[in-house]
Design an enzyme around this catalytic site. Sequence first.
Site, PDB file in Angstrom:
ATOM      1  N   ASP A  15      27.058  68.962  32.427  1.00  0.00           N
ATOM      2  CA  ASP A  15      26.287  68.794  31.135  1.00  0.00           C
ATOM      3  C   ASP A  15      25.390  67.775  30.973  1.00  0.00           C
ATOM      4  O   ASP A  15      25.319  66.742  31.772  1.00  0.00           O
ATOM      5  CB  ASP A  15      27.646  68.344  30.195  1.00  0.00           C
ATOM      6  CG  ASP A  15      27.284  68.300  28.665  1.00  0.00           C
ATOM      7  OD1 ASP A  15      26.985  69.299  28.140  1.00  0.00           O
ATOM      8  OD2 ASP A  15      27.143  67.206  28.151  1.00  0.00           O
TER       9      ASP A  15
ATOM     10  N   GLU B  23      22.860  72.009  33.364  1.00  0.00           N
ATOM     11  CA  GLU B  23      22.050  72.077  32.117  1.00  0.00           C
ATOM     12  C   GLU B  23      20.981  71.255  32.138  1.00  0.00           C
ATOM     13  O   GLU B  23      21.121  69.941  31.826  1.00  0.00           O
ATOM     14  CB  GLU B  23      23.277  71.705  30.808  1.00  0.00           C
ATOM     15  CG  GLU B  23      22.545  72.064  29.775  1.00  0.00           C
ATOM     16  CD  GLU B  23      22.926  71.069  28.454  1.00  0.00           C
ATOM     17  OE1 GLU B  23      22.828  71.612  27.253  1.00  0.00           O
ATOM     18  OE2 GLU B  23      23.677  70.057  28.686  1.00  0.00           O
TER      19      GLU B  23
END
Length: 551
Positions: free
Chosen positions: A204, A241
């Site tokens: 993330d 990401e």
Amino acid sequence: MRLTDTGDLWWKTAVVYCLDLETFMDFNDDGVGDFEGLAHRVDYLAELGVTCLWLMPFYPTPGRDDGYDIIDFYGVDPRLGHHGDLVEVLRTAKDRGMRVIADLVVNHTSDQHPWFKQARSSRTNPYRDFYVWRDEIPKDAPTNVFPDQEDGVWQYDEKTEQYYLHNFYRHQPDLNLANPKVRDEIAKVMGFWMELGLSGFRVDAVPFLDQSDPNVDVHELLRSLRKYLTRRTGDAVLLGEVNLPYAEQYAYFGGEAADELTMQFDFVGMQRLYLSLARQDARPLAEALRERPVLAQENQWANFVRNHDELTLDKLSDAERQEVFEAFAPDEGMRVFDRGIRRRLPPMLAGDPRHVRMVYSLLFSLPGTPVIFYGEEIGMGENLDQAGRLAVRTPMQWNSGANGGFSRARARRLVAPVTPDGFGPAHVNAADQRTDPDSLLAFFEKLIRRYRASAEIGWGELTLIDSGVDAVLVHAVQGAEGRMIAVHNFSSDPQEVEFALPDGMGPSSELVELLRDGDVVADDRGRVALALDAFDHRWLRVHDGDDKRLS
Ligand code: NOJ
């Protein structure tokens, strides 16, 4: 086909399916999806052709950022089940040849995490340095990721009279990655889940890990995590990401050394795809594909059309973003954060099946690994009555019955209301589509079968071919695995195209249609002429007589 290579680097030709446990399938009828529910749907996913599940955060959480606010990195949210249920899912998936990865959210914790509770209890607490504290708000403070919710990234803590960093919500304090103890903790968390059988992580918020602190070298951190992962299990992936321009993404792969992230989402390509769709002009996407760095063999692009967040358009110019907004999010309420759209694809395309299929045909034919967000395979819509990004996080629609077959709880007890109206379960559901050979689900199954049988899409080299028509994208992928050409008409009008086969594919080749009956023949100069319907999509396998494949 290089059987040995493709087997080792499984992610090069994977089909990744992202789901949130709480909205996927509720087994115990409490209104919240759970691991047992997922275990009962693994066969559905296997039948679809999924080879890798990406589980969104399933850890204990106060649920203020849909699970991306974690209070225990080792736990399982009790609403979803317990470790035993998770292991059952892992075992069942493995049995069906499917790998499982999960979100690794280590930029921040919840403010309810025991580390943060300790850290904010006093300036001398041993956990104080697990987070980032300042006496004053630094002058060059960046803007917050959620500008409509937070007006900065520094939050004053009354008790200890210092500010802590939070790039996301104020209840998500950033971890201090300059602290070796925090890094050790992250490695331990990864080690734990890998021992349980995970095949890697979706990492993330990678660019935020640097915390604008010169003492944090994210590249060095990623290199060490990647090394650790490889030492523990040779074939686990880090799917990052990273919504940054291509040059910076290339650096996050570790450049030629390829020693950082294994895969990254292609955010730039995704945004240019929407610009192309809005303009009915393939050129913006073609331009992105031309600019996209060619990666080292073990690295891979993760291609996607939608995910669980807003459809971000932040890498387009203001004017381009406005064009996409006007085409696909004409009402202000369909937009979020001034940069994105909170809708799913089919409603944006007015439910036109030809248009929707063209987009997914493209997704599965572009070099890279496709990532699907649950419900895309049946063409689910959004629920704009839900706040912000929650609009696209509604329960999976399994059948036309109550709650779309997601749960037998009373509707008001559901974790989120089922999508209403035209895209609701009465019209869009997996059970009906499973028995309909003309359904979107059947189309996905076919695309996935063809994609899996065309390893060149994952491995091969991309060539963009001049189609002579702005609305039509023609691209070829070729490598030791095989050769194919894909043709996509972005226009709502039929088009006639004529193009030359690229080097290595001609001249007089036989082109076998992979998605429909028929062959196409290149003339003796290696030129191909095609008449395309509105939003047409064609996959053509290039044969030279020596190909052992069925088609
Ligand atoms: C990125 C995730 O995709 C998003 O859903 C989340 O809100 C932020 N990271 C913060 O964790």
